[in-house]
Write a protein that holds these residues in place. Structure first.
Motif, PDB file in Angstrom:
ATOM      1  N   ASP A 151       0.828  -1.207   0.000  1.00  0.00           N
ATOM      2  CA  ASP A 151       0.000   0.000   0.000  1.00  0.00           C
ATOM      3  C   ASP A 151       0.864   1.259   0.000  1.00  0.00           C
ATOM      4  O   ASP A 151       0.572   2.229  -0.712  1.00  0.00           O
ATOM      5  CB  ASP A 151      -0.938   0.008   1.211  1.00  0.00           C
ATOM      6  CG  ASP A 151      -2.044  -1.017   1.101  1.00  0.00           C
ATOM      7  OD1 ASP A 151      -2.405  -1.392  -0.038  1.00  0.00           O
ATOM      8  OD2 ASP A 151      -2.552  -1.459   2.151  1.00  0.00           O
ATOM      9  N   PRO A 182      -6.250  -6.207  -5.530  1.00  0.00           N
ATOM     10  CA  PRO A 182      -5.961  -7.584  -5.105  1.00  0.00           C
ATOM     11  C   PRO A 182      -5.697  -8.527  -6.281  1.00  0.00           C
ATOM     12  O   PRO A 182      -4.837  -9.409  -6.182  1.00  0.00           O
ATOM     13  CB  PRO A 182      -7.224  -7.991  -4.334  1.00  0.00           C
ATOM     14  CG  PRO A 182      -7.799  -6.696  -3.853  1.00  0.00           C
ATOM     15  CD  PRO A 182      -7.519  -5.719  -4.959  1.00  0.00           C
ATOM     16  N   TRP A 183      -6.410  -8.348  -7.369  1.00  0.00           N
ATOM     17  CA  TRP A 183      -6.238  -9.249  -8.521  1.00  0.00           C
ATOM     18  C   TRP A 183      -4.811  -9.175  -9.047  1.00  0.00           C
ATOM     19  O   TRP A 183      -4.180 -10.209  -9.325  1.00  0.00           O
ATOM     20  CB  TRP A 183      -7.231  -8.877  -9.630  1.00  0.00           C
ATOM     21  CG  TRP A 183      -7.367  -9.921 -10.702  1.00  0.00           C
ATOM     22  CD1 TRP A 183      -8.258 -10.953 -10.744  1.00  0.00           C
ATOM     23  CD2 TRP A 183      -6.570 -10.034 -11.901  1.00  0.00           C
ATOM     24  NE1 TRP A 183      -8.088 -11.705 -11.890  1.00  0.00           N
ATOM     25  CE2 TRP A 183      -7.044 -11.165 -12.610  1.00  0.00           C
ATOM     26  CE3 TRP A 183      -5.520  -9.312 -12.422  1.00  0.00           C
ATOM     27  CZ2 TRP A 183      -6.500 -11.567 -13.831  1.00  0.00           C
ATOM     28  CZ3 TRP A 183      -4.955  -9.712 -13.635  1.00  0.00           C
ATOM     29  CH2 TRP A 183      -5.450 -10.832 -14.324  1.00  0.00           C
ATOM     30  N   SER A 186      -5.033 -15.834  -0.574  1.00  0.00           N
ATOM     31  CA  SER A 186      -5.413 -14.989   0.547  1.00  0.00           C
ATOM     32  C   SER A 186      -5.679 -13.562   0.106  1.00  0.00           C
ATOM     33  O   SER A 186      -6.638 -12.920   0.559  1.00  0.00           O
ATOM     34  CB  SER A 186      -4.324 -15.002   1.623  1.00  0.00           C
ATOM     35  OG  SER A 186      -4.174 -16.292   2.176  1.00  0.00           O
ATOM     36  N   VAL A 187      -4.841 -13.056  -0.792  1.00  0.00           N
ATOM     37  CA  VAL A 187      -5.015 -11.691  -1.296  1.00  0.00           C
ATOM     38  C   VAL A 187      -6.339 -11.567  -2.025  1.00  0.00           C
ATOM     39  O   VAL A 187      -7.082 -10.586  -1.841  1.00  0.00           O
ATOM     40  CB  VAL A 187      -3.838 -11.311  -2.224  1.00  0.00           C
ATOM     41  CG1 VAL A 187      -4.145 -10.014  -2.963  1.00  0.00           C
ATOM     42  CG2 VAL A 187      -2.552 -11.160  -1.421  1.00  0.00           C
ATOM     43  N   LEU A 188      -6.675 -12.554  -2.839  1.00  0.00           N
ATOM     44  CA  LEU A 188      -7.950 -12.511  -3.559  1.00  0.00           C
ATOM     45  C   LEU A 188      -9.133 -12.579  -2.608  1.00  0.00           C
ATOM     46  O   LEU A 188     -10.187 -11.983  -2.865  1.00  0.00           O
ATOM     47  CB  LEU A 188      -8.030 -13.666  -4.550  1.00  0.00           C
ATOM     48  CG  LEU A 188      -7.262 -13.504  -5.870  1.00  0.00           C
ATOM     49  CD1 LEU A 188      -7.401 -14.751  -6.723  1.00  0.00           C
ATOM     50  CD2 LEU A 188      -7.762 -12.283  -6.648  1.00  0.00           C
ATOM     51  N   ASP A 189      -8.960 -13.291  -1.494  1.00  0.00           N
ATOM     52  CA  ASP A 189     -10.049 -13.410  -0.522  1.00  0.00           C
ATOM     53  C   ASP A 189     -10.159 -12.200   0.388  1.00  0.00           C
ATOM     54  O   ASP A 189     -11.052 -12.142   1.236  1.00  0.00           O
ATOM     55  CB  ASP A 189      -9.826 -14.666   0.342  1.00  0.00           C
ATOM     56  CG  ASP A 189     -10.040 -15.943  -0.442  1.00  0.00           C
ATOM     57  OD1 ASP A 189     -10.728 -15.888  -1.474  1.00  0.00           O
ATOM     58  OD2 ASP A 189      -9.518 -16.997  -0.022  1.00  0.00           O
ATOM     59  N   GLY A 190      -9.211 -11.266   0.230  1.00  0.00           N
ATOM     60  CA  GLY A 190      -9.252 -10.071   1.048  1.00  0.00           C
ATOM     61  C   GLY A 190      -8.539 -10.192   2.356  1.00  0.00           C
ATOM     62  O   GLY A 190      -8.616  -9.291   3.195  1.00  0.00           O
ATOM     63  N   ALA A 191      -7.835 -11.317   2.563  1.00  0.00           N
ATOM     64  CA  ALA A 191      -7.093 -11.513   3.807  1.00  0.00           C
ATOM     65  C   ALA A 191      -5.715 -10.890   3.671  1.00  0.00           C
ATOM     66  O   ALA A 191      -5.226 -10.651   2.562  1.00  0.00           O
ATOM     67  CB  ALA A 191      -6.989 -12.998   4.121  1.00  0.00           C
TER      68      ALA A 191
END
Length: 340
Positions: free
Chosen positions: A265, A286-287, A333-338
């Motif tokens: 970020d 995230p994608w 995890s990144v795709l799931d928002g974690a």
């Protein structure tokens, strides 16, 4: 009597061509700086000034990573844009092709994969933030300026590659890796394919942008190097790939955590400030971060497969299975928002 303390040229025929083009018969020896899968790199001193020469490997066709002149086109295009690149001083398209550029001082280190310079990664943090500004400057180059410059330098601007094209390329690479080396990859690929974002305005992309490809003299970037896979595409691909190298936890066994490095970020914020616009890079973040991890896992799986097949013997590749798994899990995890 002839001197006997002068090292011989690494490639006498190439050295003769380089000297003839540069008009420097009394230059120092042509010595190997680096040899790898993407061309050969040499150093030669001309009138006391060091130059770097990149050449097509003997017996190879100038295609793909061996097309060294393609690199010279983009370096010429970026001269004077504010992106730190070495100046091209000569080139020769006669097979095997080569070009010469200024020698830039500095070192290129990837903190999470190599020993970090400076206490507690302070210098690495400074360099990584500087790299984000370099990436912003690169993507700020107008597309028409880039394509016109490439054409003027003698190249042909490539077709624009969108997110779907990137995913297709790395899907092919990943699916060529034996299934036992990529647990969870099929599900990750399915999820990425179902959520491909719309493209944004294309830019000139480096293709392998990271601190390991940015020479720095202390904290100052001196040259963005290794332009083998540059193209015209979605800026979020470069940004997502850059972010993979902020966390040593996704490289178990082959990397290490470095305290103080900026996270993805923070890098993105500095990048956008340097670019002067969001440019759509705040969308579908995230994608693209997951795509970067998939790409690294696919590359490592490909290299490990080549080693095990005897095509490129490198026992170090046997350390990669835990990292491949960690990268695939992190992408999911990144795709799931974690948290990554």
């Amino acid at each position: 009597m002839p001197r006997t303390d002068v090292p011989p040229d690494a490639d006498p025929q190439l050295a003769a061509r380089v000297r003839a083009e540069l008009g420097a018969d009394a230059s120092g020896p042509l010595t190997v700086l680096e040899g790898g899968r993407s061309g050969l790199t040499y150093r030669i001193d001309v009138d006391g000034h060091p130059l770097v020469v990149k050449a097509v490997p003997p017996g190879r066709e100038p295609v793909g990573r061996n097309d060294v002149l393609r690199q010279s086109y983009v370096l010429s295009t970026l001269a004077g844009t504010g992106v730190p690149v070495p100046a091209v001083v000569a080139s020769d398209a006669e097979p095997p092709g080569w070009f010469a550029m200024e020698f830039a001082p500095g070192e290129a280190l990837e903190p999470v994969l190599e020993p970090a310079p400076g206490p507690d990664g302070v210098l690495s943090r400074t360099r990584m933030l500087a790299a984000a500004r370099v990436l912003g400057a690169l993507h700020a180059v107008a597309l028409d300026v880039a394509t016109d410059g490439i054409a003027a330098a003698g190249g042909t601007p490539p077709e624009v590659s969108g997110p779907a094209d990137e995913l297709e390329q790395w899907t092919r690479t990943m699916e060529a890796v034996p299934a036992d080396l990529r647990p969870g990859a099929a599900e990750l690929l399915e999820c990425l394919a179902a959520t491909v974002p719309a493209p944004v305005e294309p830019v000139l992309v480096h293709g392998d942008f990271r601190l390991g490809n940015l020479l720095c003299d202390g904290a100052r970037p001196t040259a963005l190097i290794d332009w083998e896979i540059w193209g015209l595409g979605d800026p979020r691909v470069d940004l997502g790939w850059f972010g993979v190298f902020t966390d040593g936890a996704v490289f178990p066994g082959v990397g290490s955590a470095v305290s103080g490095l900026p996270d993805e970020d923070e890098l993105a914020q500095v990048y956008r400030e340097a670019r002067g616009t969001d440019g759509g890079t705040g969308e579908a973040v995230p994608w693209f971060r997951a795509l970067g991890r998939l790409k690294m896992a696919a590359i490592m799986g490909h290299n490990l497969r080549r080693h095990r097949e005897g095509r490129h013997h490198d026992p170090v590749q046997e350390q990669l299975p835990p990292t491949i798994l960690a990268l695939i899990r992190s992408a999911g995890s990144v795709l799931d928002g974690a948290p990554a």
